[in-house]
Enzyme design. Structure first.
Site, PDB file in Angstrom:
ATOM      1  N   GLY B 292      10.820  11.609  45.143  1.00 42.87           N
ATOM      2  CA  GLY B 292      10.198  10.401  44.810  1.00 42.87           C
ATOM      3  C   GLY B 292      10.760   8.926  45.106  1.00 42.87           C
ATOM      4  O   GLY B 292      11.863   8.952  45.723  1.00 42.87           O
ATOM      5  N   SER B 293      10.436   7.924  44.224  1.00 44.56           N
ATOM      6  CA  SER B 293      10.844   6.532  44.283  1.00 44.56           C
ATOM      7  C   SER B 293      12.460   6.556  43.918  1.00 44.56           C
ATOM      8  O   SER B 293      13.169   5.653  44.193  1.00 44.56           O
ATOM      9  CB  SER B 293      10.021   5.557  43.470  1.00 44.56           C
ATOM     10  OG  SER B 293       8.991   5.649  43.957  1.00 44.56           O
ATOM     11  N   THR B 294      12.832   7.488  43.142  1.00 44.69           N
ATOM     12  CA  THR B 294      14.356   7.225  42.933  1.00 44.69           C
ATOM     13  C   THR B 294      15.242   7.296  44.152  1.00 44.69           C
ATOM     14  O   THR B 294      16.171   6.913  44.264  1.00 44.69           O
ATOM     15  CB  THR B 294      15.030   8.762  42.003  1.00 44.69           C
ATOM     16  OG1 THR B 294      14.258   9.829  42.462  1.00 44.69           O
ATOM     17  CG2 THR B 294      14.593   8.431  40.580  1.00 44.69           C
ATOM     18  N   PHE B 295      14.666   7.943  45.275  1.00 41.98           N
ATOM     19  CA  PHE B 295      15.270   7.929  46.560  1.00 41.98           C
ATOM     20  C   PHE B 295      15.275   6.501  47.177  1.00 41.98           C
ATOM     21  O   PHE B 295      16.371   6.290  47.908  1.00 41.98           O
ATOM     22  CB  PHE B 295      14.467   8.925  47.579  1.00 41.98           C
ATOM     23  CG  PHE B 295      15.300   9.982  48.240  1.00 41.98           C
ATOM     24  CD1 PHE B 295      15.604  10.869  47.329  1.00 41.98           C
ATOM     25  CD2 PHE B 295      15.418  10.057  49.303  1.00 41.98           C
ATOM     26  CE1 PHE B 295      16.425  12.157  47.850  1.00 41.98           C
ATOM     27  CE2 PHE B 295      16.275  11.273  49.916  1.00 41.98           C
ATOM     28  CZ  PHE B 295      16.665  12.198  49.252  1.00 41.98           C
ATOM     29  N   LYS B 296      14.620   5.670  46.709  1.00 43.66           N
ATOM     30  CA  LYS B 296      14.716   4.441  47.282  1.00 43.66           C
ATOM     31  C   LYS B 296      16.236   3.557  46.923  1.00 43.66           C
ATOM     32  O   LYS B 296      16.493   2.847  47.676  1.00 43.66           O
ATOM     33  CB  LYS B 296      13.589   3.284  46.603  1.00 43.66           C
ATOM     34  CG  LYS B 296      12.253   3.587  47.322  1.00 43.66           C
ATOM     35  CD  LYS B 296      11.132   2.884  46.378  1.00 43.66           C
ATOM     36  CE  LYS B 296       9.829   3.601  47.017  1.00 43.66           C
ATOM     37  NZ  LYS B 296       8.658   3.114  46.044  1.00 43.66           N
TER      38      LYS B 296
END
Lengths: 390, 573
Positions: B292-296
């Site tokens: 999820g957004s941690t990948f951003k």
């Protein structure tokens, strides 16, 4: 005690009986009672019999008729021996013929006849009678009578073997077969025929192996060492566990794993508790009895006595041999008792009868002392010292 | 022509052929034959005597018991210590009950006596063993001294005890997934224990060095105290947010040492009956998730590192991106043009997707591979390591979804390892369970991005905690920086609105990060009275709690001098 001066049946018996042979037989019977003390607890624990010494007591009870038969038979004269054998043979054959109808089956074979509380095995009584009659027939095959006696004897052999095979009792068949061939051999079988018969014997064993499943199974297990060789392996294990001097009376452990420790595997039990030395002693006693009997055969001049004594001790020795070889894992397992040592009423009685015949036949008689006929007195011709029963 | 064969037969069949010789010649012949028979008898009885002599020299001491028993003899293992010398695993001696069935005369009686002391003894199995013909059979391994005394008092024949080593884990569940456990024969079958066996212990045992207890202890980088905090915080969060699972790791940013790693639900390695249940896997290393957004964080770093994007770049986040049927929208939609820091702290899917477009698909794939997110982790001392999953072919739609953490599944642990590289100056250091110094780590390290990119990332992560979704992770004085991630889980091939996978990826102190902390919650539900169950609401506070308690123990000094105003004033340039 018994005097030579005052002649009675007893004193006559005492002075003519072969005492070492009698002593050896009684010694074996005593050993049997002693060993039943070792074997009984393991069997009673397996069969869930409360009385640990159940089989000791029964063994002791059986000893009484056994000794009576042994001594009693040894009082017989040659003619009485022959008659007794003839009656016994006829009776056994008759019972064996009727066995499929009236017999009692156990362990996959119909071998027993229930007489009241006792289980009698008629084939056991057949054996000594058969040997005596065969010996007589061979001895009687005089030149004039042509083949009649030999053929009659062969026919008798065929009948007995057939009766044993239909039970089926492969062990006894082999026993009777070997003893019959030995008798024939000693009676002067031509070498050529001997070779042919030995060949036939091997062929017969081969045929039995190929056609009778029970036999196939036993032999396969022995050769491959796989499958349920339980009893035989345990037998050897008991013997090695005992080693030279044994574990001591009552100290055996492997015997508890031997289902037939009081009958077929009494030798292993003896070796476990009293050591291999004791085992060797037992073997030596058996060897002594056989050789002593054969020595009588060598010494005697009456053909019938020669052959019957030799045949009876050979059968006695052969039975012991087969049993011990099974214990030592030298031959495949087969149900055969160790003469005089194993528990078992009918086998003990029958063996006692056979040994009683031996003792009776080997007693010193007037003609036993005849010089050995040399070339010089060849002209005297054949002497049939005892009139034929017929 | 057949006469050579027929003549003897004919002779045999002639009456005289079977005739037995009588008279003196016959007597002499019979004697000769008897002598032959006697020779035969002597020979056969001699064979029997020889066989007896042979058997007497066979070793009949029933030595099979020892031989068979040795197979089951358990092996000594080294102690396992944590970084401060606390014992995590050790061997203790216990007694095990065995039978010598061939000495047992009455198996039924034996069973009935034993069952009075050991009521849970299985009837069928035990009776089968007692009735067998074996020299040795286990009845029950590892019994208590009390049970042993009671069985001794029964005085059963053929029943005996043998001492065995049993592995004991004083900390119980605390580090179950890291340590793993052993089987009844003391062989490692999971976790670090299995790693020990796989690398050298099994060979040592195989070469016969089973018994010596003088093995050198093995030290781990794990800090048992921190491990406890992490596990307690995770357990509390799991209960509070009714999650099906929770996991967390504390990783040394400069050495790759795993200081704490926990995955719940776990099991008790002293009694590992639950170890094989499917929900007991070590989610940190053996589970793969769409992060999820941690990948951003990684997407932003990639964009900055490529040089095609800088902090001043602006991205239009007014309209959703439409790819196929599904529009890509923002959760916290600002509907305006956003700067890079804004894209990061508002966690804009649109902005992140556009950043990725600027870099291009091959560069994206190359960068994620470079920071180790797409390939299986190597070198970690655990056997339970999963392989990340990625699309076979990266199309535009994949590239866009991957930029904000969907379409690629990876393990949380390697996400934390990659994050360490983002904050430590760009060094990718393989993780380890064993102690490792900085210089040793530097030798292993791989420079995966420019130092400057790493510096900007620290700034952005700090900004996110001060201003963005990570506010609840702030711990005064420890300068936490981090990024939330609320991923929708795939249920039956579709993204679900109900089931989430939440993560918070943090580093502290951001001025010179010492540790990376990653916490995940699987399927958290909204708290009582709350509408949402986003990562900022549940995983961020867990990270804050862990840092608050662990940082002082790890020797990180709080620093209250740093002013965050400079950071705050800078982002809207």
């Amino acid at each position: 005690m018994v005097s030579r001066a005052r002649r009675s049946r007893l004193s006559e018996w005492w002075w003519t009986i072969d005492k070492p042979l009698l002593a050896a037989a009684l010694l074996l019977l005593t050993c049997g009672l002693l060993l039943s003390l070792s074997a009984s607890p393991s069997v009673t624990s397996r069969l869930k019999i409360d009385d640990t010494f159940y089989f000791v007591k029964r063994h002791a009870v059986f000893l009484i008729p056994t000794i009576i038969v042994l001594i009693g038979a040894s009082f017989l004269t040659l003619r009485q021996v022959r008659r007794a054998a003839l009656i016994l043979l006829a009776g056994s054959v008759l019972v064996l013929l009727l066995l499929p109808v009236i017999g009692y089956s156990a362990k996959g074979a119909t071998r027993w006849l229930a007489v009241g509380p006792l289980l009698l095995q008629p084939s056991e009584f057949l054996k000594p009678a058969f040997v005596v009659i065969c010996a007589w027939l061979f001895a009687q095959s005089a030149p004039g009578s042509r083949l009649a006696h030999t053929l009659l004897c062969t026919a008798l052999f065929g009948l007995c073997v057939t009766l044993l095979i239909i039970q089926p009792d492969f062990g006894q068949t082999v026993l009777i077969g070997v003893v019959w061939v030995a008798l024939f051999f000693m009676a002067g079988m031509p070498w050529l025929l001997f070779t042919v018969l030995v060949g036939l014997g091997i062929l017969g064993v081969g045929l039995a192996y190929l056609t009778i499943p029970h036999v196939t199974d036993r032999i396969d297990r022995f050769i491959t060492g796989s499958g349920d060789n339980f009893q035989v392996d345990r037998g050897v294990e008991a013997i090695t566990h005992g080693s030279w001097l044994g574990r001591g009376p009552g100290e055996g452990l492997v015997k508890y794993g031997l289902p037939d420790s009081h009958t077929d595997f009494i030798f292993s039990v003896a070796a476990e508790e009293y050591g291999i030395v004791a085992g060797m002693l037992i073997v030596a006693i058996f060897a002594f009895i056989v050789l002593r009997g054969l020595w009588h055969g060598l010494k005697e001049h009456d053909r019938f006595v020669q052959l019957s004594v030799s045949g009876l001790v050979l059968m006695f020795g052969l039975q012991a041999l087969i049993n011990i070889c099974v214990n030592l894992r030298l031959v495949p397992a087969k149900g055969m008792t160790l003469p005089f040592l194993s528990y078992g009423g009918s086998s003990m009685l029958a063996i006692a009868l056979g040994m009683g015949f031996v003792l009776a036949l080997s007693r010193k008689r007037a003609d036993s002392y005849r010089r050995r006929p040399g070339k010089a007195d060849a002209r005297i011709g054949p002497l049939s010292s005892v009139p034929a029963a017929a | 022509m057949m006469s050579w064969l027929l003549t003897p037969v004919r002779r045999l069949l002639r009456p005289k052929g079977l005739q037995i010789v009588q008279g003196p010649q016959g007597d002499a012949q019979t004697r000769d034959r008897i002598i032959l028979v006697m020779i035969g008898v002597v020979a056969v009885f001699s064979i029997i005597q020889l066989r007896l002599v042979y058997l007497a020299n066979v070793d009949g001491s029933r030595g099979t018991i020892r031989q068979q028993g040795d197979l089951g003899l358990t092996a000594a293992r080294p102690r396992i210590l944590d970084r401060n010398g606390e014992v995590l695993a050790l061997d203790i001696e216990v007694q095990s009950l065995f039978a010598e069935p061939r000495l047992i005369d009455n198996p039924d009686e034996t069973y009935e006596a034993l069952v009075t002391v050991l009521p849970d003894l299985d009837f069928d199995t035990t009776m089968r063993r007692l009735r067998s013909d074996l020299g040795f059979a286990w009845i029950k391994r590892e019994i208590t001294p009390r049970q042993q005394a009671d069985i001794l008092a029964l005085g059963l024949p053929g029943i005996d005890f043998r001492p065995e080593t049993k592995r004991h884990y004083p900390a119980g569940n605390a580090a179950s997934h890291v340590l793993g456990h052993t089987n009844i024969d003391n062989r490692g079958i999971a976790g670090f224990e299995k790693h020990l066996d796989d690398t050298w212990l099994r060979e040592l045992h195989a070469s016969g060095f089973q018994i010596g207890s003088d093995l050198q202890p093995v030290q781990l980088a794990l800090d048992l105290r921190v491990q406890h905090f992490v596990r307690k915080a995770l357990a509390a969060a799991m209960e509070r947010y009714r999650a099906i699972a929770a996991a967390g790791v504390v990783l040394d940013a400069h050495t790759g040492e795993i200081v704490a790693m926990s995955s719940l639900p776990d099991y008790n390695p002293n009694d590992p009956v639950d170890a094989l249940k499917p929900d007991r896997l070590n989610r940190m290393s053996a589970g793969v998730y769409e992060m999820g957004s941690t990948f951003k964080t990684f997407t932003t770093a990639m964009a900055l590192d490529s040089g095609k994007v800088d902090l001043r770049s602006k991205f239009d986040a007014r309209k959703p991106i439409i790819i196929g049927r599904r529009p890509i929208n923002d959760f916290h939609g600002k509907k305006r043009i956003l700067s890079v820091p804004e894209v990061f702290i508002y966690s804009s899917n649109i902005g992140t997707a556009k950043m990725t477009e600027a870099v291009g698909i091959p560069a994206q794939q190359e960068f994620l591979t470079r920071i180790g997110l797409l390939s299986k982790m190597e070198g970690l001392e655990l056997p339970e390591i999963a392989t990340p999953q990625q699309p076979r072919e990266w199309r535009k739609v994949h590239s866009i979804t991957i930029s904000f953490g969907h379409g690629v599944s990876t393990t949380p642990l390697q996400t934390a390892v990659a994050a360490a590289a983002l904050v430590n100056g760009g060094k990718l250091i393989p993780p380890t369970l064993q102690p490792r110094g900085r210089s040793e780590a530097d030798a292993l390290a791989k420079q995966v991005m420019q130092r400057e990119t790493s510096d900007i990332m620290r700034y952005l992560m700090r900004l996110n905690v001060l201003k963005g979704s990570g506010r609840r992770a702030e711990v005064p004085g420890f300068l936490v920086g981090g990024k939330t991630g609320t991923a929708e889980k795939v249920v039956n091939g579709r993204y679900s609105n109900e089931k989430r996978f939440n993560a918070f990826l943090a580093a502290f102190p951001v001025t010179d990060p010492r540790y990376v902390v990653l916490v995940i919650l699987d399927e958290p539900k909204p708290e009582e009275g709350q509408r949402y169950a986003t990562a900022g609401l549940n995983t961020a506070p867990v990270v804050g709690e862990i840092i608050e308690r662990a940082a002082p123990l790890l020797g990180v000094e709080p620093d209250f001098r740093v002013r965050d105003t400079a950071i705050l004033s800078s982002y809207r340039r």
